[in-house]
Structures are given as structure tokens and as C-alpha cells.
Design a protein around this motif. Structure first.
Motif, PDB file in Angstrom:
ATOM      1  N   ASN A  65      -3.634 -12.413   1.925  1.00 21.51           N
ATOM      2  CA  ASN A  65      -4.234 -11.146   2.313  1.00 21.51           C
ATOM      3  C   ASN A  65      -4.111 -10.989   3.816  1.00 21.51           C
ATOM      4  OD1 ASN A  65      -5.586  -9.684   0.006  1.00 21.51           O
ATOM      5  ND2 ASN A  65      -6.488 -11.711  -0.270  1.00 21.51           N
TER       6      ASN A  65
ATOM      7  N   PHE B 137      -5.200  -8.003   6.889  1.00 18.88           N
ATOM      8  CA  PHE B 137      -5.838  -6.731   7.212  1.00 18.88           C
ATOM      9  C   PHE B 137      -5.515  -6.367   8.655  1.00 18.88           C
ATOM     10  CE2 PHE B 137      -8.606  -8.964   4.207  1.00 18.88           C
ATOM     11  CZ  PHE B 137      -8.623  -8.066   3.161  1.00 18.88           C
TER      12      PHE B 137
ATOM     13  N   SER C  85      -3.642  -3.063   4.505  1.00 21.34           N
ATOM     14  CA  SER C  85      -3.666  -4.401   3.915  1.00 21.34           C
ATOM     15  C   SER C  85      -2.286  -4.772   3.395  1.00 21.34           C
ATOM     16  CB  SER C  85      -4.695  -4.472   2.785  1.00 21.34           C
ATOM     17  OG  SER C  85      -4.429  -3.511   1.794  1.00 21.34           O
TER      18      SER C  85
ATOM     19  N   ARG D 274      -3.038  -8.940  -2.461  1.00 20.52           N
ATOM     20  CA  ARG D 274      -4.085  -8.263  -1.710  1.00 20.52           C
ATOM     21  C   ARG D 274      -5.105  -7.637  -2.655  1.00 20.52           C
ATOM     22  NH1 ARG D 274      -1.994  -2.495   0.546  1.00 20.52           N
ATOM     23  NH2 ARG D 274      -0.853  -1.771  -1.261  1.00 20.52           N
TER      24      ARG D 274
ATOM     25  N   ASP E 226      -4.842   0.300   1.243  1.00 22.70           N
ATOM     26  CA  ASP E 226      -5.032   0.866   2.573  1.00 22.70           C
ATOM     27  C   ASP E 226      -6.192   1.854   2.505  1.00 22.70           C
ATOM     28  OD1 ASP E 226      -2.851  -0.609   3.302  1.00 22.70           O
ATOM     29  OD2 ASP E 226      -1.464   1.082   3.375  1.00 22.70           O
TER      30      ASP E 226
END
Length: 764
Positions: A398, A400, A434, A439, A443
């Protein structure tokens, strides 16, 4: 001077709003690796620990998206409410103090302060001209179980109007030592249920055998066809409570089961389980907390132009961190196969977090001269950019990329007779993009606009405040093919959501005499669901959960009250309060009773009613013996309950009467002594065994009670006109196995073991 943290009254609301303010001198005593650990000794404030390197303040059982963390009134670019392994990016050495609101602060700071707020007083932008043309401070510390840290700060004046602040710090340690095993005893209990086994990250080799004494008959059909491969029958299907079998269209009497025992109780188990062995997902060593390493670096620079009635400044900060979570995960899920030769042994790798943040801050203040109404005007702006990554081993799962703009303006009124106040507006805009192999967020973007006023009144010995705020909140998600939508109750439609929020508060204090006061407060607060509550889906590796959002969730509302009072005589002070908040549509991450391969529990966000109530009390004593000498003593206790008051059968089945992971009741004592150049302080906190247990489908297991002892001795001296403080500091001196009940990782890792640190703080 040694000072023990205590509840103090701050600002114009001197006799009204209880706040805790920790100044720099107290921070030097309390400072720890995380913000939650630093604040965790205050009554009603505990550390929401997610391992030794990530911890945020939990105020009266609330944390995450309900406790707003700010820097000089502007929200940090903080993702800890979305994923608790991502620690707030804070350099504790760059703070002049910390302000804590324990009774909710939604009027001043919006819905995310529904459970309280923490405001960091940052030093990056100078507020005043310095006393010396140039000054500096250096801190060096090394510990037996905490690695080492260093920091340096340089302050100076450039001419008569400019002030400059520059500094930086670093910290590094390897895996930490602990007393005993890293996992709780329940992890290796043969009676462990499968959901707790998943949370403890152990695989249980269990042989389940049917209780054959419960079945009256032996199936004639199975007896005649058990060797015929086309039916695929097994011996377990031989036993039945059906009196007849259907064979070639005819009803045939089944034979009696010679093992059958009549008259057994209804709760007689239908299966007997034999545990053949229990093994960890990944190897662990006694006395070592796995994957507990950490390292971080920070740098900051700021400058201000300062006149008598006007100030404007700019600052820049950069903070980088890399640290581990004491938990493991599989990078990919196994494929289903019936061929034993294709089964591959699972490989579990440690979960790590890497963070990098950059921020730019602008700040201005103007004191209005010759005005009958306005005292001063303050304006702040910040831009924050973050890169936060979750790793399984070295593989990114993941990522961000976040950007936040924030602006806040305040107008403070001049005090007119009995009346003063503050009115303002704040606005923030945030976007998160993201990425990663699996994930769990699309987004997203969001906007928050709030307009507020807090008016304060002082009439003789009665002090009151009255406040109102209106918020407009927008949440958006981007549809793209790369994101697997939630499999939760909403079906993952990623709908746009807009919320209108109302916040209101009234607070009254009556000083009955110079030694005695009583106080009451009431508030109504609302909070909009955050991005993860609405849009999450897929595996959230850091919290070991398949997290599913619900884009239909309503806003959360709370009606709260607090009653308290205090007595003060000479050097003694005693205060206490009772509080209660009734939440409508309290949002929580609920169990479904399912788990996926690899030990990930399946959870989804739901809304239900709840009540939070509790007590807190504090006693303080301070006595000055002579010039430069003093003695202090303090004690406290707190208790909190987060109780289910809904008629939600699903919540009762999954979570029970109380929310799981509640902080335990506790009490503590502290003492401080100063005599000339010597100073010493010590504290002992007792965390009790939890009585208010929730459920994780099965009843939650209470962790054993424990006590934490901390002590510090310091000596201050001067060399070549340089002030130097040397100290020795000890944490968990009893070296006990401490597992906070409110930690989601309590089955996986305790708090770190005994640590003795040697440090030096020098002012140049």
C-alpha cells in the motif's frame, strides 16, 4: 524545576474549560517515542499503542478519527485514523508545549474533535525575538533498550526585526528486548478459538472428531454404497438421526447405533477437538519483540518578521521514518487446489512502514490598536505532502500520496466588562492517491469548511462559555479499474457523500469560595465518516484485517455532559469529574465471524448506538522548601466504559455488551524532588484487569494487571557559561510483561522491557 503534569486552565477560559497544558520542561521528563506514549499518564488519556513505534492518544476510550491532532490549530496530515501503524509525523524536540482537550473540542476544531483534541505548539516559526543574538541547544541520549537519539536547535536574531529557527534530530534502534515471550499465553492454549488464533498469528493443528454418541442410527444407504467411488461417501456420513434410508425408491429401516447414549443435555458438543500442535506464522524468540526496529530523521527551518503589533513568518519541515510492526503477513493468498503436490508452505514476512512528509507553514498575527471590539487577528496556512507506505518484507502493498491544504483565521474580541470571545473560520482540502499490489483504499479527496464562535462570560464568581459551529464536509472517491471495491454491506459503490454538521457547547463554572468550585458542561457534536469508513476494501495488512467500508454510513452524533468540582487548601488540590456521552450511529469496525486464508479477519464498518461514561480524579501537593528546593506529589485514577445501548442483534452477537479493546481502569502516583542542582522524579502506574469485556465473536480475553515504574535523576551544572543537564532515566524498571487491553496487538507483543537511558542536554 521538576513539575508533574496536571490539569490546568488555559487562556481566557481560565475558570471554565479544563485543558491540560504540558510545557517544555514537563516534556523533557515525559517525552517518549510516540505522542500517545508521551501523553499516556494523564487521567483519562491512554496510549492507543500499535506496537512500540506507533501510538496516538486515546481520550476517554476514543482515538483515531475522533481525536484531532493539530499543529498550532491546523490539522496534521495524519493518516493514523485510517491506518494506526502510520505514526503522526512529529518531532517532539521541536515543541514548546502540548495542549490537550479531554472533554471534546468540536466547536473549535470540528467533527474530528468529537472525542477531544491535541494541539502541538510548534517552534518552527518564531513567535518572539530571542533574548540572545544566537543560542543553541543539543540533546544526546542512548539507552540499553531504546537505541540512541540526537537533536540540535539553533535560534538567532537577524537584526532588530527578524528571528530565525533551525534544527533537526534523528533516532535509531533495533529490535527491542521484552520480558518473557512475545506472544500472550492464550496464543498457545489448546482451547484457543480460531478467531483469537488469527489475532495471535498462530496455526492450530486441530483434529475434530464427531461425537458419535449423539446419533441414533447407522445409515443403511451409506453402509451399502460407501465403497462405491461414484457416491464419494465417507465414514462420517454413516451416523444419522434419520430412522429410514431411501434405497432404490424404497424406505429402508436404518440400523441402531450401538454407541448412541440417550438423554444427553442439549448443549452436549457435537464435535470433540484434539489439538495436535500450535505453531507461529513466523519464528519468534523469547525475550525479543520481533520486527520492532525504528529509525527517523527530521529537519526544520523557520523565520519571522516581528514588530510591536505585527508578526508574519514562514517555516518548512521534513520528517522521514522507517519502522516495523511486530506482526507478519503473506504477500499473496494461496490458490485453491485438490492436488497435495501443488500445496506450497506459506511464507510470512514482517510488516514495515515507511513515511516521508514535507510541509510549508505561513503564519501572521496583528494586534489591533485603538479598537473597541477587536483585540487581535491571527491567520495560519499550511501545505503538507506525505508519502506513506506499508510493506510486507521489502514489497510495497500500500502506498498513499497525500496532499493537504489548511487555512485558519481567528478574531479575538477585546474584553468588554464581563464579555470576551473568539470567532473564526477554517478550511482544509485533502487528496490521497493510493497504489500498491493490494491497496485497500481508492483515490479519495475531501473538503471541510467550518465557521465557529466561542463566547465567554465572567460575572462575579461565575464563569461561562457558549459556542456554536457549522461544518460542511465532502467526501469523494475515484472509480478506477485498479481498485477492488468493498465486499461489505454496501457493495462498494463509492458514492459521493456530503454532510452538514452542527456543534454546540455550554460550559459553566461557579467558584463557591476561594477554595471550592463546581463545574458543569454539555455539548452536542457531529462527525462525518472518514475515507476508510466509507470506501475501504481489500486486505489492510497493517491491522491484519480485510477492511470493508460502507458508503451509506450516516453521520455520527453525540450528546455529552460533564459534572465536576475541586477543592484547594494551601498546597493541596483535589479535583474530579464524571462524564457521559450518548452516541447515535457510533461508527465501528465490526466482526463478521469470517477470516480469510492467511489469518486476516473479515471486518466491515457499521453504525450503532453506544454510551461512553467514566470517572476521573486527581490529587496534587506542592511545597517549596527554600530557594531552589521543592517537593511535589500527585496521584490520579480513571475509569471508562464504552457500552452497547442499541437493540442491534448483530452487534450483540459480534461485539457484546461493551466494545472490545477498551482501556482498563488504572491509578497512579508521582513524586518529584529538587534540591539545588539535583532533581529527581518517579511515577508508578497500576493498570487493572479489565472487567468490561467485549467480544470478538467469542468473549474477549482479559490481559493480566500490571504496574509500570519510571524514574529519573538529573544534575544541572555550568561549564564555560554553558548550562548542561545530565540525567539517567529508567522505564519499565520492574521489567514486567505489560499488555495494554486497548492495543489491537496485545496478543502479539507486550510493551518493551526495562530501559535505562543516559542523556545530556546542553544550552549554548
Amino acid at each position: 524545576m521538576i513539575q508533574i503534569p496536571k490539569t490546568t486552565v488555559v487562556g481566557q477560559g481560565l475558570h471554565v474549560r479544563q485543558q491540560v497544558f504540558i510545557h517544555r520542561g514537563q516534556l523533557n521528563l515525559l517525552e517518549s517515542k510516540t505522542l500517545g506514549e508521551t501523553l499516556g499518564r494523564m487521567p483519562s488519556v491512554q496510549n492507543a499503542s500499535f506496537g512500540p513505534n506507533a501510538g496516538m492518544p486515546m481520550i476517554r476510550s476514543l482515538s483515531g478519527n475522533r481525536v484531532r491532532v493539530m499543529s498550532d490549530g491546523l490539522s496534521l496530515n495524519d493518516l493514523s485514523g485510517i491506518t494506526p501503524n502510520i505514526n503522526a509525523q512529529i518531532d517532539m524536540e521541536n515543541l514548546s508545549g502540548i495542549e490537550v482537550y479531554k472533554s471534546g473540542a468540536s466547536v473549535l476544531y470540528g467533527g474530528r474533535a468529537i472525542g477531544g483534541a491535541v494541539n502541538l505548539h510548534d517552534n518552527t516559526i518564531p513567535k518572539v525575538m530571542y533574548q540572545k543574538p544566537i543560542q543553541a541547544s543539543v540533546v544526546v541520549e542512548a539507552g540499553t533498550n531504546s537505541g540512541h537519539r540526537e537533536s540540535v536547535t539553533i535560534d538567532g536574531n537577524l537584526g532588530k526585526r527578524w528571528a530565525l529557527h533551525i534544527g533537526g534530530s534523528q533516532l535509531k534502534h533495533g529490535d527491542l528486548r521484552i520480558p518473557g515471550n512475545t506472544k500472550a499465553d492464550i496464543a498457545y492454549d489448546p482451547n484457543i478459538d480460531h478467531l483469537t488464533a488469527d489475532m495471535a498469528q498462530v496455526e492450530v493443528d486441530r483434529l475434530d472428531e464427531r461425537n458419535l454418541t449423539l446419533y441414533r442410527y447407522l445409515s443403511r444407504f451409506v453402509q451399502e454404497n460407501i465403497d462405491d467411488p461414484k457416491w464419494g461417501l465417507s465414514e462420517s456420513e454413516l451416523y444419522t438421526n434419520e430412522q429410514y434410508s431411501n434405497i432404490d425408491g424404497e424406505r429402508v429401516q436404518n440400523d441402531p447405533n450401538p454407541l448412541y447414549i440417550a438423554g444427553q443435555p442439549e448443549d452436549t458438543p457435537s464435535y470433540f477437538s484434539t489439538v495436535l500442535g500450535i505453531r507461529d506464522y513466523a519464528p519468534v524468540r523469547k525475550g525479543i519483540m520481533p520486527n520492532s526496529h525504528a529509525e527517523s530523521r527530521s529537519a526544520y527551518v523557520g523565520a519571522s518578521y516581528i514588530q510591536d503589533y505585527f508578526r508574519v513568518g514562514i517555516g518548512y519541515k521534513a520528517i522521514e521514518g522507517y519502522y516495523g510492526v511486530p506482526a507478519f503477513a503473506r504477500l499473496s493468498k494461496p490458490k485453491h487446489t485438490h492436488d497435495p503436490s501443488e500445496v506450497v508452505a506459506p511464507t510470512y514476512m514482517p510488516i514495515n512502514t515507511r513515511t516521508l512528509s514535507h510541509s510549508v507553514h505561513l503564519e501572521g498575527a496583528y494586534q489591533v490598536k485603538n479598537s473597541l471590539v477587536v483585540d487581535d487577528i491571527n491567520l495560519r496556512y499550511s501545505f503538507q505532502k506525505g508519502d506513506d507506505r506499508e510493506l510486507v518484507g521489502i514489497y510495497r502493498v500500500n502506498k498513499f500520496d497525500s496532499k493537504r491544504h489548511g487555512v485558519r483565521g481567528e478574531v479575538n474580541q477585546k474584553k468588554w466588562r464581563f464579555w470576551s470571545g473568539t470567532t473564526g473560520v477554517d478550511f482544509s482540502n485533502m487528496k490521497i492517491q493510493s497504489d500498491g499490489q493490494q491497496r485497500y483504499l481508492p483515490d479519495v479527496s475531501g473538503r471541510e469548511l467550518g465557521i465557529f464562535t466561542l463566547q465567554k462570560f465572567e460575572i462575579r464568581n461565575i464563569y461561562a462559555s457558549l459556542g456554536y459551529r457549522r461544518d460542511w464536509v465532502a467526501r469523494r472517491a475515484v472509480h478506477d479499474e485498479g481498485y477492488v471495491v468493498s465486499r461489505g454491506m454496501a457493495g462498494g459503490k463509492l458514492s459521493d457523500r456530503d454532510f452538514g454538521l452542527h456543534q454546540a457547547t455550554v460550559d459553566i463554572r461557579w467558584d463557591i469560595s476561594s477554595n471550592f468550585f463546581i463545574r458543569s458542561a454539555a455539548s452536542h457534536a457531529q462527525r462525518a465518516p472518514d475515507f476508510n469508513e466509507l470506501y475501504a476494501g481489500n486486505d489492510h495488512f497493517a491491522i491484519l484485517v480485510e477492511e470493508n467500508g460502507d458508503d451509506r454510513l450516516p453521520k455520527e452524533s453525540a450528546n455529552s455532559y460533564e459534572l465536576g468540582g475541586g477543592i484547594k487548601f494551601d498546597n493541596f488540590q483535589l479535583s474530579g469529574s464524571h462524564y457521559s456521552s450518548r452516541f447515535k450511529n457510533y461508527l465501528y469496525l465490526a466482526h463478521t465471524g469470517m477470516s480469510r486464508s492467511g489469518g486476516f479477519l473479515v471486518k466491515e464498518w457499521r453504525a450503532s448506538d453506544t454510551e461512553i461514561s467514566g470517572w476521573e480524579a486527581q490529587f496534587d501537593y506542592h511545597h517549596s522548601l527554600q530557594e531552589g528546593s521543592m517537593v511535589e506529589f500527585s496521584s490520579f485514577f480513571d475509569l471508562v466504559k464504552n457500552r452497547n445501548i442499541s437493540d442491534d442483534e448483530m452487534r450483540q452477537w459480534a461485539e457484546g455488551d461493551f466494545m472490545p479493546n477498551l482501556p482498563t481502569s488504572r491509578y497512579g502516583i508521582s513524586t518529584g524532588v529538587q534540591n539545588g542542582r539535583w532533581m529527581a522524579n518517579a511515577s508508578l502506574d497500576r493498570y487493572l484487569k479489565q472487567k468490561f469485556l467485549g467480544k470478538n465473536i467469542n468473549l474477549e480475553r482479559p490481559m493480566p494487571a500490571y504496574s509500570l515504574l519510571r524514574a529519573r535523576i538529573g544534575y544541572r551544572f555550568t561549564v564555560a557559561k554553558r548550562n548542561i543537564l545530565t540525567y539517567i532515566d529508567g522505564n519499565n524498571l520492574l521489567n514486567v510483561e505489560a499488555r495494554p487491553q486497548n492495543s489491537p496487538l496485545k496478543y502479539l507483543a507486550p510493551l518493551s522491557g526495562r530501559n535505562i537511558s543516559l542523556g545530556l542536554r546542553m544550552e549554548i
